[in-house]
Structures are given as structure tokens and as C-alpha cells.
Design a protein around this motif. Structure first.
Motif, PDB file in Angstrom:
ATOM      1  N   ASN A   6       0.760  -1.224  -0.187  1.00  0.00           N
ATOM      2  CA  ASN A   6       0.039   0.126   0.054  1.00  0.00           C
ATOM      3  C   ASN A   6       0.713   1.223   0.039  1.00  0.00           C
ATOM      4  O   ASN A   6       0.642   2.281  -0.658  1.00  0.00           O
ATOM      5  N   GLN A   7       1.992   1.264   0.505  1.00  0.00           N
ATOM      6  CA  GLN A   7       2.712   2.289   0.722  1.00  0.00           C
ATOM      7  C   GLN A   7       3.490   2.655  -0.776  1.00  0.00           C
ATOM      8  O   GLN A   7       3.614   3.745  -1.156  1.00  0.00           O
ATOM      9  N   LEU A   8       3.998   1.388  -0.931  1.00  0.00           N
ATOM     10  CA  LEU A   8       4.729   1.590  -2.670  1.00  0.00           C
ATOM     11  C   LEU A   8       3.433   2.267  -3.731  1.00  0.00           C
ATOM     12  O   LEU A   8       3.878   2.978  -4.305  1.00  0.00           O
ATOM     13  N   GLU A   9       2.307   1.610  -3.478  1.00  0.00           N
ATOM     14  CA  GLU A   9       1.447   2.420  -4.143  1.00  0.00           C
ATOM     15  C   GLU A   9       0.985   3.617  -4.061  1.00  0.00           C
ATOM     16  O   GLU A   9       1.034   4.563  -5.023  1.00  0.00           O
ATOM     17  N   LEU A  10       1.120   4.030  -3.101  1.00  0.00           N
ATOM     18  CA  LEU A  10       0.960   5.611  -2.552  1.00  0.00           C
ATOM     19  C   LEU A  10       2.010   6.409  -3.215  1.00  0.00           C
ATOM     20  O   LEU A  10       2.066   7.538  -3.818  1.00  0.00           O
ATOM     21  N   TYR A  11       3.369   5.877  -3.002  1.00  0.00           N
ATOM     22  CA  TYR A  11       4.501   6.426  -3.602  1.00  0.00           C
ATOM     23  C   TYR A  11       4.582   6.799  -5.151  1.00  0.00           C
ATOM     24  O   TYR A  11       4.429   7.637  -5.797  1.00  0.00           O
ATOM     25  N   ARG A  12       3.959   5.729  -5.875  1.00  0.00           N
ATOM     26  CA  ARG A  12       3.765   5.606  -7.273  1.00  0.00           C
ATOM     27  C   ARG A  12       2.641   6.618  -7.887  1.00  0.00           C
ATOM     28  O   ARG A  12       2.747   6.923  -8.671  1.00  0.00           O
ATOM     29  N   SER A  13       1.523   6.638  -7.139  1.00  0.00           N
ATOM     30  CA  SER A  13       0.407   7.757  -7.228  1.00  0.00           C
ATOM     31  C   SER A  13       0.889   9.175  -6.849  1.00  0.00           C
ATOM     32  O   SER A  13      -0.098   9.919  -7.067  1.00  0.00           O
TER      33      SER A  13
END
Length: 93
Positions: A6-13
Motif C-alpha cells: 500500500n505504501q509503495l502504491e501511494l508513492y507511485r501515485s
């Protein structure tokens, strides 16, 4: 883990990702953000080496020493390496 994904997805977005001081100068979060395509926003301090900031604490080890393959670490080839200062948005710490 699910929370790390979830944290990595937040970074990507995101466009900009704040990188606050962690437990060590070279922290995994900095590289997670870079590899996710997010621009790191760091607090910059004067380091123990003129011309190179510290993203950790005032008068501590510079980015040239802490981060791998940093520009300036190769003494016989000063222009070789990654110029981390051009990869981040720095804010005076």
C-alpha cells in the motif's frame, strides 16, 4: 506485506514524497520513493564535508559518503556517479 504494498502504491501515485529523517542516514524509504517514480523532498543540512549536504542531520556524513555511487566518491573521476542533489527537492533543515 500488505502495508508495504500500500505504501509503495501511494508513492507511485504521488508526485512529491517527503523523506523525513530515519534511524540511519541512508534509509530504504529514500530509494523506495526514487524507484517508485516519486520526487523525494528532503531536509538538507550542512554536512561535515563542504559542497555536499546531509539529508540526516547537521554536520553529519554527506550524501557523497552515505548514498551508493554518489557523484564525487570516485576520486579519479569526479564527474562520475549519481548527483543526488539533482534528484531531490531540498528544503533547508
Amino acid at each position: 506485506s500488505e502495508s508495504e504494498r500500500n505504501q509503495l502504491e501511494l508513492y507511485r501515485s504521488s508526485i512529491f514524497c517527503p523523506i523525513l529523517r530515519g534511524d540511519t542516514p541512508g534509509q530504504k524509504r529514500f530509494f523506495d520513493v526514487l524507484l517508485s517514480g516519486c520526487i523525494p523532498v528532503v531536509l538538507e543540512y550542512s554536512s561535515n564535508e563542504p559542497g555536499y549536504p546531509s539529508y540526516y542531520e547537521r554536520n553529519m556524513a554527506s550524501t557523497r559518503v552515505v548514498y551508493p555511487f554518489a557523484k564525487g566518491i570516485f576520486h579519479d573521476m569526479p564527474d562520475m556517479g549519481i548527483d543526488y542533489q539533482n534528484l531531490v527537492v531540498g528544503i533547508d533543515g
